[in-house]
Design a protein around this motif. Structure first.
Motif, PDB file in Angstrom:
ATOM      1  N   LEU A 185      73.920 -24.481 -78.355  1.00 33.85           N
ATOM      2  CA  LEU A 185      75.021 -23.913 -79.136  1.00 33.85           C
ATOM      3  C   LEU A 185      74.645 -22.479 -79.451  1.00 33.85           C
ATOM      4  CD1 LEU A 185      74.977 -27.118 -79.874  1.00 33.85           C
ATOM      5  CD2 LEU A 185      76.509 -26.422 -81.700  1.00 33.85           C
ATOM      6  N   ALA A 186      75.444 -21.538 -78.958  1.00 29.28           N
ATOM      7  CA  ALA A 186      75.090 -20.134 -79.117  1.00 29.28           C
ATOM      8  C   ALA A 186      76.310 -19.289 -79.432  1.00 29.28           C
ATOM      9  CB  ALA A 186      74.420 -19.610 -77.843  1.00 29.28           C
ATOM     10  N   SER A 187      76.141 -18.403 -80.398  1.00 28.54           N
ATOM     11  CA  SER A 187      77.138 -17.373 -80.720  1.00 28.54           C
ATOM     12  C   SER A 187      78.499 -17.942 -81.073  1.00 28.54           C
ATOM     13  CB  SER A 187      77.263 -16.390 -79.541  1.00 28.54           C
ATOM     14  OG  SER A 187      76.015 -15.799 -79.240  1.00 28.54           O
ATOM     15  N   ASN A 188      78.512 -19.096 -81.762  1.00 32.03           N
ATOM     16  CA  ASN A 188      79.757 -19.668 -82.257  1.00 32.03           C
ATOM     17  C   ASN A 188      79.953 -19.335 -83.734  1.00 32.03           C
ATOM     18  OD1 ASN A 188      80.449 -21.535 -79.868  1.00 32.03           O
ATOM     19  ND2 ASN A 188      78.344 -22.139 -80.375  1.00 32.03           N
ATOM     20  N   THR A 189      81.206 -19.300 -84.155  1.00 31.92           N
ATOM     21  CA  THR A 189      81.544 -19.284 -85.564  1.00 31.92           C
ATOM     22  C   THR A 189      82.060 -20.671 -85.922  1.00 31.92           C
ATOM     23  OG1 THR A 189      82.103 -16.939 -85.566  1.00 31.92           O
ATOM     24  CG2 THR A 189      83.019 -18.279 -87.348  1.00 31.92           C
ATOM     25  N   ILE A 190      81.316 -21.389 -86.760  1.00 23.51           N
ATOM     26  CA  ILE A 190      81.631 -22.774 -87.116  1.00 23.51           C
ATOM     27  C   ILE A 190      81.858 -22.800 -88.619  1.00 23.51           C
ATOM     28  CG2 ILE A 190      80.814 -25.164 -87.024  1.00 23.51           C
ATOM     29  CD1 ILE A 190      78.941 -24.282 -84.717  1.00 23.51           C
ATOM     30  N   THR A 191      83.109 -22.880 -89.033  1.00 21.17           N
ATOM     31  CA  THR A 191      83.404 -22.631 -90.437  1.00 21.17           C
ATOM     32  C   THR A 191      84.539 -23.502 -90.964  1.00 21.17           C
ATOM     33  OG1 THR A 191      83.922 -20.874 -92.023  1.00 21.17           O
ATOM     34  CG2 THR A 191      85.038 -20.761 -89.910  1.00 21.17           C
ATOM     35  N   SER A 192      84.436 -23.829 -92.239  1.00 22.36           N
ATOM     36  CA  SER A 192      85.511 -24.499 -92.977  1.00 22.36           C
ATOM     37  C   SER A 192      85.896 -25.846 -92.383  1.00 22.36           C
ATOM     38  CB  SER A 192      86.745 -23.582 -93.052  1.00 22.36           C
ATOM     39  OG  SER A 192      86.409 -22.348 -93.662  1.00 22.36           O
ATOM     40  N   ASN A 193      84.917 -26.554 -91.810  1.00 24.16           N
ATOM     41  CA  ASN A 193      85.161 -27.904 -91.316  1.00 24.16           C
ATOM     42  C   ASN A 193      84.895 -28.914 -92.426  1.00 24.16           C
ATOM     43  OD1 ASN A 193      85.601 -27.423 -88.275  1.00 24.16           O
ATOM     44  ND2 ASN A 193      83.744 -26.262 -88.741  1.00 24.16           N
ATOM     45  N   ARG A 194      85.615 -30.027 -92.398  1.00 19.70           N
ATOM     46  CA  ARG A 194      85.432 -31.069 -93.406  1.00 19.70           C
ATOM     47  C   ARG A 194      84.337 -32.013 -92.915  1.00 19.70           C
ATOM     48  NH1 ARG A 194      89.976 -35.270 -95.838  1.00 19.70           N
ATOM     49  NH2 ARG A 194      88.662 -36.068 -97.535  1.00 19.70           N
ATOM     50  N   GLY A 195      83.179 -31.885 -93.501  1.00 18.48           N
ATOM     51  CA  GLY A 195      81.971 -32.534 -93.017  1.00 18.48           C
ATOM     52  C   GLY A 195      80.968 -31.453 -92.674  1.00 18.48           C
ATOM     53  N   ALA A 196      79.992 -31.793 -91.853  1.00 19.89           N
ATOM     54  CA  ALA A 196      78.978 -30.816 -91.466  1.00 19.89           C
ATOM     55  C   ALA A 196      79.537 -29.822 -90.458  1.00 19.89           C
ATOM     56  CB  ALA A 196      77.771 -31.528 -90.869  1.00 19.89           C
ATOM     57  N   GLY A 197      78.930 -28.636 -90.420  1.00 21.69           N
ATOM     58  CA  GLY A 197      79.267 -27.711 -89.345  1.00 21.69           C
ATOM     59  C   GLY A 197      78.826 -28.267 -88.007  1.00 21.69           C
ATOM     60  N   VAL A 198      77.553 -28.693 -87.934  1.00 21.06           N
ATOM     61  CA  VAL A 198      76.988 -29.350 -86.741  1.00 21.06           C
ATOM     62  C   VAL A 198      76.332 -30.637 -87.198  1.00 21.06           C
ATOM     63  CG1 VAL A 198      75.343 -29.192 -84.841  1.00 21.06           C
ATOM     64  CG2 VAL A 198      76.588 -27.143 -85.590  1.00 21.06           C
ATOM     65  N   LEU A 199      76.680 -31.758 -86.567  1.00 24.71           N
ATOM     66  CA  LEU A 199      76.142 -33.077 -86.919  1.00 24.71           C
ATOM     67  C   LEU A 199      75.448 -33.666 -85.709  1.00 24.71           C
ATOM     68  CD1 LEU A 199      75.877 -35.576 -88.776  1.00 24.71           C
ATOM     69  CD2 LEU A 199      78.154 -36.283 -87.959  1.00 24.71           C
ATOM     70  N   ALA A 200      74.163 -34.016 -85.843  1.00 22.57           N
ATOM     71  CA  ALA A 200      73.386 -34.616 -84.765  1.00 22.57           C
ATOM     72  C   ALA A 200      73.115 -36.076 -85.073  1.00 22.57           C
ATOM     73  CB  ALA A 200      72.072 -33.866 -84.571  1.00 22.57           C
ATOM     74  N   LEU A 201      73.507 -36.954 -84.152  1.00 19.01           N
ATOM     75  CA  LEU A 201      73.308 -38.389 -84.268  1.00 19.01           C
ATOM     76  C   LEU A 201      72.640 -38.910 -82.998  1.00 19.01           C
ATOM     77  CD1 LEU A 201      76.919 -39.275 -85.498  1.00 19.01           C
ATOM     78  CD2 LEU A 201      74.893 -39.203 -86.942  1.00 19.01           C
ATOM     79  N   GLY A 202      72.280 -40.192 -82.999  1.00 22.34           N
ATOM     80  CA  GLY A 202      71.724 -40.801 -81.793  1.00 22.34           C
ATOM     81  C   GLY A 202      70.456 -40.113 -81.365  1.00 22.34           C
TER      82      GLY A 202
END
Length: 250
Positions: free
Chosen positions: A48-65
């Motif tokens: 994940l590079a050079s993204n704008t990840i904003t104002s999401n309901r929950g985490a910006g980035v969520l890692a599972l598994g």
């Protein structure tokens, strides 16, 4: 979108998520497992590079598994949950313990104003977190129960003519081989200063005025500036940030 902005849910290699604006997803986040970007597969090389990840309901980035990913140069802000939540899997956020200072500054993420932590790591998950700019996340910069934060003993800036501008920070709570990354600018570490490797239970970070000028952070480490740090263990766990210490003039 009602659930995730982007969801990587299978096995693959060479997946790249870059140069996107991922905004306002998770409107149906009843189970609290949606995110701007959700990684729940067994991919070994998601970037994940050079993204704008904003104002999401929950985490910006969520890692599972068994998710594995490297995050560089992203702005992750104002999400309801943590900027990055590592429930399981292995993530590198900014850089790993072996990265050079120049690489860490180049690849830093900005993690700010998130509703929980900048980076939240659950027990048993792995995250190496270094070089990032973190600020005003509601519960703190980093949560990681897998490693104990270092303790800052003293933080001083010399005004003596021979050593004018010399910044010295002493630490305890270290294990031989821990890599300590030092920050200033806020209690959560808005500006990265540099790193050192501990050679015992204590250690010292020293930065000359010339080094501070090269790093472009001189004005932020005058007396009165906050200093904080993380440590990354040989096993690859990055601790929470140390309780900030105010630089004193000596």
């Amino acid at each position: 979108n009602a659930t995730n902005g982007v969801w990587v849910s299978s096995t693959g290699t060479g997946i790249a998520i870059q140069n996107n604006v991922i905004l306002g997803n998770g409107t149906a986040n009843v189970a609290n497992d949606n995110a701007g970007v959700k990684l729940s597969g067994t991919d070994v090389s998601t970037a994940l590079a050079s993204n704008t990840i904003t104002s999401n309901r929950g985490a910006g980035v969520l890692a599972l598994g068994n998710a594995k990913a490297t995050l560089t140069k992203n702005t992750i802000s104002s999400n309801t949950g943590s900027g990055v939540q590592v429930t399981s899997g292995t993530l590198v956020v900014g850089g790993d313990r072996n990265a050079t200072d120049a690489s860490l500054r180049q690849n830093a993420n900005t993690l700010e104003s998130n509703g929980r932590y900048g980076v939240e790591v659950l027990a048993g998950a792995f995250a190496q977190i270094a070089g990032n700019a973190m600020n005003v996340n509601r519960l703190g910069g980093v949560l990681n129960p897998n490693a104990v934060a270092p303790v800052i003993g003293t933080a001083t800036r010399s005004t003596a003519v021979a050593t004018n501008g010399l910044l010295t920070v002493t630490f305890t709570g270290l294990t031989n081989g821990d890599v300590v990354h030092v920050y200033t600018g806020s209690a959560q570490g808005r500006l990265y200063l540099g790193k050192f490797t501990a050679t015992g239970a204590a250690g010292t970070f020293t930065m000359t005025l010339a080094q501070q000028n090269v790093a472009g952070v001189t004005a932020s480490v005058f007396a009165g500036a906050p200093i904080t740090a993380t440590k990354t263990t040989a096993a690859g766990h990055t601790s929470a940030l140390a309780t900030a210490k105010t630089v004193a003039r000596v």
